[in-house]
Design a protein around this motif. Structure first.
Motif, short mmCIF file in Angstrom:
data_model
loop_
_atom_site.label_atom_id
_atom_site.label_comp_id
_atom_site.label_asym_id
_atom_site.label_seq_id
_atom_site.Cartn_x
_atom_site.Cartn_y
_atom_site.Cartn_z
N ASN A 15 5.98 -21.94 0.60
CA ASN A 15 6.14 -21.67 2.03
C ASN A 15 7.53 -22.08 2.51
OD1 ASN A 15 3.62 -20.58 2.56
ND2 ASN A 15 2.71 -22.54 3.09
N THR A 18 10.10 -19.59 1.31
CA THR A 18 10.01 -18.35 2.09
C THR A 18 10.65 -18.53 3.46
OG1 THR A 18 8.01 -17.68 0.91
CG2 THR A 18 8.41 -16.64 3.05
N ILE A 19 10.42 -19.68 4.10
CA ILE A 19 11.01 -19.95 5.41
C ILE A 19 12.53 -20.10 5.29
CG2 ILE A 19 11.14 -21.69 7.25
CD1 ILE A 19 8.04 -22.03 6.79
N ARG A 21 14.37 -18.53 3.16
CA ARG A 21 14.84 -17.15 2.98
C ARG A 21 14.88 -16.44 4.34
NH1 ARG A 21 12.22 -12.79 -1.23
NH2 ARG A 21 13.65 -11.08 -0.76
N LEU A 22 13.84 -16.59 5.12
CA LEU A 22 13.78 -16.03 6.47
C LEU A 22 14.97 -16.53 7.29
CD1 LEU A 22 11.97 -14.71 8.89
CD2 LEU A 22 11.29 -17.08 9.25
N ALA A 23 15.19 -17.83 7.26
CA ALA A 23 16.28 -18.44 8.03
C ALA A 23 17.64 -17.91 7.59
CB ALA A 23 16.21 -19.96 7.92
N CYS A 25 18.33 -15.02 6.28
CA CYS A 25 18.48 -13.62 6.68
C CYS A 25 18.73 -13.46 8.18
CB CYS A 25 17.26 -12.82 6.26
SG CYS A 25 17.17 -12.56 4.48
N PHE A 26 18.29 -14.42 8.98
CA PHE A 26 18.44 -14.31 10.43
C PHE A 26 19.43 -15.33 11.01
CE2 PHE A 26 14.46 -12.05 9.80
CZ PHE A 26 14.71 -10.90 10.55
N TYR A 52 18.57 -16.77 -1.85
CA TYR A 52 18.89 -17.02 -0.45
C TYR A 52 19.04 -18.52 -0.15
CZ TYR A 52 17.68 -12.17 0.37
OH TYR A 52 17.64 -10.81 0.35
N ALA A 134 4.42 -19.82 6.51
CA ALA A 134 5.59 -18.95 6.48
C ALA A 134 5.38 -17.69 7.30
CB ALA A 134 5.96 -18.61 5.03
N GLY A 138 7.60 -16.65 10.63
CA GLY A 138 8.22 -15.33 10.77
C GLY A 138 7.82 -14.64 12.06
N ALA A 142 10.61 -14.24 15.09
CA ALA A 142 10.97 -12.88 15.50
C ALA A 142 10.83 -12.70 17.01
CB ALA A 142 10.11 -11.86 14.75
#
Length: 162
Positions: A15, A18-19, A21-23, A25-26, A52, A134, A138, A142
């Motif tokens: 988790n 994944t978080i 990676r999210l962070a 990308c944004f 990432y 995660a 997201g 968002a």
């Protein structure tokens, strides 16, 4: 200043990866509040974060007191919890908000719960206990970015968007 994500003593390396990676990308920062339930070299963390992890802005804190001391004073602490009354889409996010997510196994202790400036939930159908951490991060990140005009502030949709 966009929102940031804070993970309170996360239990599951996948988790957290994944978080991160999210962070990445944004363009978000992740505050990891120790102790985590895994070692930072955990294979699951690296697998979920893929390449990432090197792009992610990660700040580690030895404990919650250190996190509070190092957090910008003007940022609101917004706790995501199944015990909240307010649905995340009914909340007016502001740039600088810090979205706090508790442990997968236990959330956050009552004393931290009471320190939050706001407590939000993601609604679910009857019988659902909770979403994956995660996934929740997201969904809520968002919405916070949408409300803050994240796309228009950059002049275009993020790469990979239609």
């Amino acid at each position: 200043m966009v929102v940031s994500l804070a993970l309170y003593q996360p239990d599951i390396a996948g988790n957290t990866g994944t978080i991160l990676r999210l962070a990445a990308c944004f363009g978000l920062t992740v505050d990891l509040i120790e102790p985590a339930g895994f070692d930072a070299s955990d294979r699951a963390l690296k697998r979920a974060g893929m390449d990432y992890l090197a792009m992610a802005a990660l700040r580690r804190h030895a404990d919650f007191a250190s996190f509070v001391k190092e957090r910008p004073p003007q940022s609101r602490l917004v706790l995501l919890t199944t015990r909240a009354e307010t649905i995340y889409t009914d909340f007016a996010f502001q740039p600088g908000d810090c979205l706090l997510f508790g442990r997968e196994s236990a959330g956050v202790p009552a004393e931290i719960h009471s320190l939050a400036d706001a407590r939000l939930k993601v609604p679910m159908v009857s019988g659902g206990r909770s979403l994956n951490l995660a996934v929740t991060a997201g969904i809520v990140a968002a919405e916070a970015l949408r409300q803050s005009g994240w796309q228009s502030a950059r002049g275009a949709a993020p790469s990979g968007s239609p």
